[in-house]
Design a protein around this motif. Structure first.
Motif, PDB file in Angstrom:
ATOM      1  N   GLY A 220       0.811  -1.203   0.000  1.00 35.04           N
ATOM      2  CA  GLY A 220       0.000   0.000   0.000  1.00 35.04           C
ATOM      3  C   GLY A 220       0.850   1.261   0.000  1.00 35.04           C
ATOM      4  O   GLY A 220       2.053   1.234   0.158  1.00 35.04           O
ATOM      5  N   GLY A 221       0.204   2.393  -0.138  1.00 33.62           N
ATOM      6  CA  GLY A 221       0.918   3.654  -0.107  1.00 33.62           C
ATOM      7  C   GLY A 221       1.180   4.201  -1.497  1.00 33.62           C
ATOM      8  O   GLY A 221       1.167   3.478  -2.474  1.00 33.62           O
ATOM      9  N   GLU A 222       1.402   5.491  -1.550  1.00 26.49           N
ATOM     10  CA  GLU A 222       1.641   6.132  -2.833  1.00 26.49           C
ATOM     11  C   GLU A 222       3.086   5.899  -3.261  1.00 26.49           C
ATOM     12  O   GLU A 222       4.009   6.087  -2.484  1.00 26.49           O
ATOM     13  CB  GLU A 222       1.373   7.628  -2.714  1.00 26.49           C
ATOM     14  N   PRO A 223       3.328   5.518  -4.504  1.00 28.51           N
ATOM     15  CA  PRO A 223       4.695   5.267  -4.957  1.00 28.51           C
ATOM     16  C   PRO A 223       5.452   6.566  -5.189  1.00 28.51           C
ATOM     17  O   PRO A 223       4.884   7.586  -5.575  1.00 28.51           O
ATOM     18  CB  PRO A 223       4.496   4.501  -6.265  1.00 28.51           C
ATOM     19  N   VAL A 224       6.753   6.513  -4.924  1.00 30.59           N
ATOM     20  CA  VAL A 224       7.644   7.629  -5.244  1.00 30.59           C
ATOM     21  C   VAL A 224       8.608   7.104  -6.300  1.00 30.59           C
ATOM     22  O   VAL A 224       9.394   6.191  -6.037  1.00 30.59           O
ATOM     23  CB  VAL A 224       8.422   8.109  -4.003  1.00 30.59           C
ATOM     24  N   VAL A 225       8.529   7.658  -7.506  1.00 32.37           N
ATOM     25  CA  VAL A 225       9.237   7.088  -8.657  1.00 32.37           C
ATOM     26  C   VAL A 225      10.159   8.128  -9.282  1.00 32.37           C
ATOM     27  O   VAL A 225       9.775   9.286  -9.466  1.00 32.37           O
ATOM     28  CB  VAL A 225       8.236   6.572  -9.712  1.00 32.37           C
TER      29      VAL A 225
END
Length: 215
Positions: free
Chosen positions: A96-101
């Motif tokens: 879960g969680g927002e990805p940092v790309v």
């Protein structure tokens, strides 16, 4: 042509659009297979590129079909999660969680921000910095899946936080030491770091120190 109503549950499931977390899950499985010698460098590179370009779950499945893994991505049903040996809550926490790309670039999360129980960071020929020194942790223990592929992921934590390395490195490096003076206790925050460093670097650092000049 078979109508959507006549398709089986599995057909409908793998016709779903793939998420960033789904692609990260397959990338991690491919990294493990490469580390175990099941895939050559070229095979791993080709499949990894296909994984990040995949749009549906059905495109992801063939990439691991000949590997000794269970394809149970985070958007799969609860039954599939159980087959993978993972509960639904564990899967949600991990992916879960927002990805940092960062792809051929740089991405940073700094200042005061909410870090959920699961966070994904991916550096592909780029650099990701996660600064947790002023962040608010959703839980005392959080999990970060950090994949550095020809790139770097830097995790900066405040004093008193324990970094627990649970990932792997293939022609790369992982440096996640415990900070000096950190003592484990029932209230000590813990950051579990998973993922793979493939020709890349995953590193843990302490807070930035402010130096003042005397006048």
């Amino acid at each position: 042509m078979t109508s959507p109503a006549m398709r089986g549950p599995e057909d409908r499931e793998f016709a779903l659009r793939a998420s960033d977390a789904d692609r990260e899950h397959v990338a991690e499985l491919l990294g493990r297979a490469f580390a175990e010698g099941r895939l050559s460098t070229d095979e791993h590179s080709e499949r990894l590129e296909a994984a990040y370009a995949a749009k549906t779950m059905g495109e992801l499945r063939p990439l691991v079909a000949d590997l000794p893994v269970v394809f149970a991505p985070p958007t799969a049903s609860s039954a599939a999660a159980v087959l993978a040996g993972t509960s639904v809550s564990d899967a949600a926490m991990r992916y879960g969680g927002e990805p940092v790309v960062a792809v051929f670039g740089e991405a940073k999360r700094t200042g005061r921000w909410l870090v959920r129980s699961g966070l994904n960071a991916r550096a592909l020929f780029g650099s990701v910095e996660l600064d947790l020194t002023e962040a608010v942790l959703e839980q005392r223990e959080i999990t970060i899946t950090a994949n550095a592929i020809f790139g770097e992921v830097i995790i900066r934590v405040p004093d008193g936080v324990i970094l627990h390395d649970e990932g792997s490195a293939v022609f790369g490096s992982r440096k996640l030491p415990s900070l000096s003076g950190t003592v484990f206790g029932p209230e000590t925050p813990v950051v579990h770091v998973r993922g793979i460093a493939l020709f890349g670097n995953v590193e843990g650092r302490g807070p930035r120190r402010k130096w003042f000049r005397s006048r």
